[in-house]
Scaffold this motif. Structure first.
Motif, short mmCIF file in Angstrom:
data_model
loop_
_atom_site.label_atom_id
_atom_site.label_comp_id
_atom_site.label_asym_id
_atom_site.label_seq_id
_atom_site.Cartn_x
_atom_site.Cartn_y
_atom_site.Cartn_z
N GLU A 135 0.73 -1.29 0.09
CA GLU A 135 0.01 0.07 0.07
C GLU A 135 0.93 1.26 -0.05
N ALA A 136 2.11 1.16 0.69
CA ALA A 136 2.65 2.27 0.79
C ALA A 136 3.59 2.59 -0.56
N LEU A 137 3.98 1.50 -1.26
CA LEU A 137 4.33 1.64 -2.51
C LEU A 137 3.27 2.33 -3.54
N ALA A 138 2.11 1.80 -3.23
CA ALA A 138 0.99 2.16 -4.37
C ALA A 138 0.71 3.88 -4.00
N ALA A 139 1.00 4.08 -2.73
CA ALA A 139 0.92 5.77 -2.47
C ALA A 139 2.04 6.71 -2.81
N GLY A 140 3.11 5.89 -3.15
CA GLY A 140 4.34 6.71 -3.46
C GLY A 140 5.08 6.93 -2.20
N ARG A 141 4.91 6.58 -1.02
CA ARG A 141 5.91 6.54 0.19
C ARG A 141 6.83 5.81 -0.07
#
Length: 301
Positions: A135-141
């Motif tokens: 999820e963090a990857l998908a959000a660009g974090r």
């Protein structure tokens, strides 16, 4: 005000002569003279006193010289930094990992190698479970992550299996199977399903433990799951406390040796634990691309 005008001014101030400055700059004297006059008009102040032997800085010119040299140095610093950025030698790399991935010696070895080869890159590290890393990857974090079995495969993501390792059964040291585990006798899946079990997973999400349950179901076995947790270390803490047994990657086998025994699981070939690199297909962060290339190289070696 153009950077070129600052360079022209600095050359004239250094040489004290319009002709010598033009030669140093590799241009003709008339355009140089026009640039200096234009700079003086823009600033509204005389920078030089002209005399037969050359050019001398006015008081305002001396003050401007200090500012001009500072700006030129700043611009050179920016150019050098951007050259390093363009090569992926400077910037920020946000990297996430699961606790079980971090337990494998591959990860600290990879981070150490990357820090040696990219000392100018700022590493921002985050530990989380596989679902939250995705999820963090998908959000660009995050730029990339290292996990075991992906729990989701969003469109536009790349999942690369780097390594595989076997799994072990983790059990309290005083468990009735602990002696067999220590001696190396494999524990059967049927024996495991007779015991209280702890799983590391988000409810309803696939992954290593979903594969374990599927294997049990395929053999007509019904595991007795007493707890589902989000973190591998929480899992092993519960095992150490005697809550139940669990199945973990072999690289976790050194955790809590005073309280946990680790032993092989019979027929666990289908449950081997991978190390998976996850990243976005359109990732353009050069440090992240270099790091991914390093991971592939180290895994292949």
């Amino acid at each position: 005000m153009e950077i070129r005008a600052l360079r022209y001014f600095a050359a004239v101030a250094e040489t004290g002569h319009m002709t010598r400055a033009a030669e140093q700059l590799g241009i003709q004297q008339p355009p140089l003279s026009q640039q200096i006059k234009g700079l003086e008009r823009e600033l509204g102040v005389a920078l030089f006193r002209r005399h037969p032997r050359g050019m001398a800085l006015t008081d305002a010119g001396r003050q401007f010289q200090a500012e001009a040299l500072r700006m030129l140095q700043d611009m050179e610093t920016v150019k050098q930094r951007m050259a390093r950025v363009a090569k992926g030698q400077e910037g920020v790399l946000s990297f996430g990992f699961t606790s079980s991935a971090a337990a494998h010696r591959f990860m600290p070895d990879a981070l150490r190698a990357f820090r040696r080869s990219h000392p100018g890159v700022e590493l921002r590290l985050r530990e989380n479970n596989a679902a939250e890393l995705t999820e963090a990857l998908a959000a660009g974090r995050l730029h990339c992550g290292l996990l075991r079995v992906p729990v989701a495969r969003p469109e536009g993501f790349r999942f690369e299996m780097l390594l595989r390792e076997p799994v072990l059964v983790a059990m309290p040291r005083d468990h009735r199977f602990a002696g067999a585990g220590e001696a190396g006798a494999p524990l059967s899946l049927a024996q495991l399903c007779e015991e209280d079990m702890i799983l590391v997973r988000r409810p309803g999400a696939p992954g290593l433990y979903a594969d374990l349950l599927a294997l049990c179901n395929a053999q007509g076995l019904s595991p007795r799951v007493v707890a589902e947790v989000d973190r591998m270390m929480t899992n092993l803490n519960l095992v150490a406390a005697g809550v139940g047994l669990s199945v973990v990657p072999a690289s976790m086998g050194g955790v809590h040796p005073h309280a946990i025994r680790y032993g092989p699981l019979a027929g666990s070939e289908r449950l081997d634990a991978p190390l998976t690199l996850v990243s976005r297909e359109d990732e353009d962060n050069l440090p992240a691309l270099h790091f991914a290339a390093l991971l592939r190289e180290l895994a292949a070696a």
